[in-house]
Design a protein around this motif. Sequence first.
Motif, PDB file in Angstrom:
ATOM      1  N   LYS A 288      52.273  36.614  35.372  1.00 47.97           N
ATOM      2  CA  LYS A 288      52.184  36.829  34.079  1.00 47.97           C
ATOM      3  C   LYS A 288      50.811  37.293  33.482  1.00 47.97           C
ATOM      4  O   LYS A 288      50.542  37.764  32.412  1.00 47.97           O
ATOM      5  CB  LYS A 288      52.746  35.431  33.262  1.00 47.97           C
ATOM      6  CG  LYS A 288      54.442  35.415  33.501  1.00 47.97           C
ATOM      7  CD  LYS A 288      54.713  34.091  32.680  1.00 47.97           C
ATOM      8  CE  LYS A 288      56.191  33.852  32.712  1.00 47.97           C
ATOM      9  NZ  LYS A 288      56.667  32.834  31.899  1.00 47.97           N
ATOM     10  N   THR A 289      49.656  36.872  34.333  1.00 51.71           N
ATOM     11  CA  THR A 289      48.556  37.256  33.874  1.00 51.71           C
ATOM     12  C   THR A 289      47.555  37.553  34.768  1.00 51.71           C
ATOM     13  O   THR A 289      47.833  36.911  35.978  1.00 51.71           O
ATOM     14  CB  THR A 289      48.009  35.991  33.135  1.00 51.71           C
ATOM     15  OG1 THR A 289      46.573  36.222  32.476  1.00 51.71           O
ATOM     16  CG2 THR A 289      47.930  34.646  33.917  1.00 51.71           C
ATOM     17  N   LYS A 290      46.713  38.569  34.660  1.00 48.43           N
ATOM     18  CA  LYS A 290      45.441  38.659  35.655  1.00 48.43           C
ATOM     19  C   LYS A 290      44.199  38.129  35.262  1.00 48.43           C
ATOM     20  O   LYS A 290      43.280  38.165  35.699  1.00 48.43           O
ATOM     21  CB  LYS A 290      45.426  40.328  35.597  1.00 48.43           C
ATOM     22  CG  LYS A 290      46.657  41.034  36.059  1.00 48.43           C
ATOM     23  CD  LYS A 290      46.422  42.570  36.123  1.00 48.43           C
ATOM     24  CE  LYS A 290      47.604  43.208  36.473  1.00 48.43           C
ATOM     25  NZ  LYS A 290      47.275  44.833  36.365  1.00 48.43           N
ATOM     26  N   ILE A 291      44.054  37.231  34.098  1.00 45.86           N
ATOM     27  CA  ILE A 291      42.832  36.553  33.652  1.00 45.86           C
ATOM     28  C   ILE A 291      43.196  35.106  34.231  1.00 45.86           C
ATOM     29  O   ILE A 291      43.829  34.435  33.430  1.00 45.86           O
ATOM     30  CB  ILE A 291      42.617  36.603  31.922  1.00 45.86           C
ATOM     31  CG1 ILE A 291      42.927  37.990  31.803  1.00 45.86           C
ATOM     32  CG2 ILE A 291      41.332  35.921  31.813  1.00 45.86           C
ATOM     33  CD1 ILE A 291      41.691  39.122  32.096  1.00 45.86           C
ATOM     34  N   TRP A 292      42.729  34.756  35.337  1.00 45.16           N
ATOM     35  CA  TRP A 292      42.886  33.378  36.033  1.00 45.16           C
ATOM     36  C   TRP A 292      42.274  32.338  35.197  1.00 45.16           C
ATOM     37  O   TRP A 292      42.650  31.271  35.382  1.00 45.16           O
ATOM     38  CB  TRP A 292      42.695  33.520  37.420  1.00 45.16           C
ATOM     39  CG  TRP A 292      41.204  33.793  37.647  1.00 45.16           C
ATOM     40  CD1 TRP A 292      40.892  35.262  38.135  1.00 45.16           C
ATOM     41  CD2 TRP A 292      40.257  32.958  38.055  1.00 45.16           C
ATOM     42  NE1 TRP A 292      39.674  35.127  38.795  1.00 45.16           N
ATOM     43  CE2 TRP A 292      39.084  33.898  38.491  1.00 45.16           C
ATOM     44  CE3 TRP A 292      40.014  31.581  37.873  1.00 45.16           C
ATOM     45  CZ2 TRP A 292      37.729  32.919  38.791  1.00 45.16           C
ATOM     46  CZ3 TRP A 292      38.911  31.226  38.144  1.00 45.16           C
ATOM     47  CH2 TRP A 292      37.870  31.837  38.680  1.00 45.16           C
ATOM     48  N   ALA A 293      41.471  32.843  34.309  1.00 43.24           N
ATOM     49  CA  ALA A 293      40.947  31.711  33.292  1.00 43.24           C
ATOM     50  C   ALA A 293      41.983  31.184  32.439  1.00 43.24           C
ATOM     51  O   ALA A 293      41.932  29.943  31.710  1.00 43.24           O
ATOM     52  CB  ALA A 293      39.757  32.185  32.398  1.00 43.24           C
ATOM     53  N   THR A 294      43.304  31.738  32.331  1.00 47.53           N
ATOM     54  CA  THR A 294      44.240  31.343  31.640  1.00 47.53           C
ATOM     55  C   THR A 294      44.837  30.067  32.082  1.00 47.53           C
ATOM     56  O   THR A 294      45.415  29.145  31.473  1.00 47.53           O
ATOM     57  CB  THR A 294      45.401  32.224  31.571  1.00 47.53           C
ATOM     58  OG1 THR A 294      45.174  33.461  31.122  1.00 47.53           O
ATOM     59  CG2 THR A 294      46.804  31.706  30.761  1.00 47.53           C
TER      60      THR A 294
END
Length: 495
Positions: free
Chosen positions: A176-182
């Motif tokens: 769902k996301t490529k920003i793993w800081a999510t």
Amino acid sequence: MSYFLLKEPPRREHRLNACIASGGTLSDMKNRKMRCCVPDGERTFTQNNICLLLPALGMMNSIPNSVVLMHGAVGCGSSSHGGNVGVRAGNNHRWGVIKDGTWLSTALNESDVICGGEEKLEAAIREIDEHYKPMIIFVVAGCVPGIIGDDVDGVAQRIQSEVSANILPVHCEGFKTKIWATAYDAVYHAIGRVMLQDTSKNIALKKPEKPTVNLMNVSSMGRVDEVELERLLRALGLEVNIFPVFSKPEKMYAMTHADLSISTCPTHDDYLLKHLQEKYGIPFVLKHMPIGIGNTSEWLRNVAAFFQLENQVEKIIAEEEAELETALQEFKEFFRGKKVFVSAGEFRALATAILLAELGFEVVAVRSFHHDEFADSEYEKLSKITAKDFPLNIANCQPFEEANLIRRVKPDLFLGHMNGNSTAAKLGIATNVIYNVGLQFIGYQGAYQLARRLYRQLTNPGFNQNISKWVQLPYSEDWYQQDPFAHIKQSEGEV
């Protein structure tokens, strides 16, 4: 509407317009000329990536009296094996107890993918509650339940009254996301929706007698760094409540009774701190990371200003900076002119680059894992303290770009994460770990301890030099001649 009313937090691509692919220079970013990629098509070639499960598990496995239940394929969560050393060390440093993290998996198979895994999840929650008797069960949704539509929140809500543990659904569907800081938002979301909502526990707590601050740590600091920040905050007469890593569940309720919340990394903390302000009226400081001399002083000033302790903090800062400057003299002349490349999460990379410039190094390249609005001030600081412009890469790993940049800028030293130093090491560059919970990095004492480590590394760089004689990277000479950012797409779609 509050995000905490939703089952899961929004993607950072949407909430913060974060991106993971850009190439240019520091001046480009400072002047906003560097155009970030479109979220779902950032490179024409991608070598690797990190799933948000990695940082999320680092947080959850540290919580005492909890069990992490991975709902997904059996391989999901396997990074907990390697990360367990940090859990054991953290427990030992804080309470003198060697204790492992506890995690299990529903191990969904092909039949579960077809028929659904909710029954298996419910049975696993009941078994964990009966066998381990934890206070918290983190139910972590991986990619498989996200794809087949298992209602993790619905299962938790349905059986919560039948088990003793608090069930916290955590959404970590990596696709769902490529920003793993999510990942930080995902864990904070679960804690905020379940643990902090228990009003009976919140009311039962008494208001602390001294001014109290919430000090945020999502595992980017070890206990030695917590001690340094506690020392500085207590010098201002403040009590400190550290959250969330290694925070006992019953202590979490104290979060809602603090006078102020203090971020140690805006990239990590903005999601929960805004919720604490909206729901419980707790203001926050979300600026600066206390790495380096100037940043630590500014961080302290912001905290002191809230409590109207400006005179007191200036005295503390003057004493700390004077003592540190004397201690660093033996290193600064040695470091002067030596070239350094820094690679890490956005705020840590930039704050560390500023610290290295303060120590006398010449910063020749910085690579951040993602970019969002919180780092704007750090680009300005770094631009002021460095005399020359240099390459700045936004990349979620991508060692092929890193190898190309290293060959171009020829640093004397490379600072990256433990699993991210191998490229530089194979090129014969001296390396140092930028994140290790057993080593001091934060505050004034952290600046001195890092200087000592870098001095030892640079006076004895033979190990990596020997490695480079026998190990080669898999990239052709043709790649090293190309622009390192050749595969990055811009927002208009062109490469």
